[in-house]
Design a protein around this motif. Sequence first.
Motif: not given
Length: 134
Positions: A28-51, A79-84
Amino acid sequence: RAVGDLAQACQAREGGGWWASDSADVVDVLRKLAADDQDAVRIACVAALEKVAASLDAAGRSNVVLPLLLAFGEDPAWRARHALAYAFAPLARGLDAPAALRAAYAKLMTDPEAEVRAAAALHVAEAVDATRAP
């Protein structure tokens, strides 16, 4: 930082009983962070999603990883698409949705941003292998 802590916690708890009681909260927290309005948070979520993905069973990966992977592929921040593009193969591996995954990767390969296309091209062999039908 919160996303990194989340990823580390997920990695440390792999295989334990922790997921049985708390996985819904973490997801639930990850889903909310993945929709955050800050790019940096969404980018970090890509790495978190892997874990997180490494700690989920097949059903969990289909219900959690697949929708988030597809959403990151449509993210307005290049940058989020790049991380993906870098994380795509490990995230896609084991998901039973080859057509959707191939379509998502094709979008990365034809992204308007050159850096995204370059990252996708660099990892195309892994992506092809990861999106093969099981």
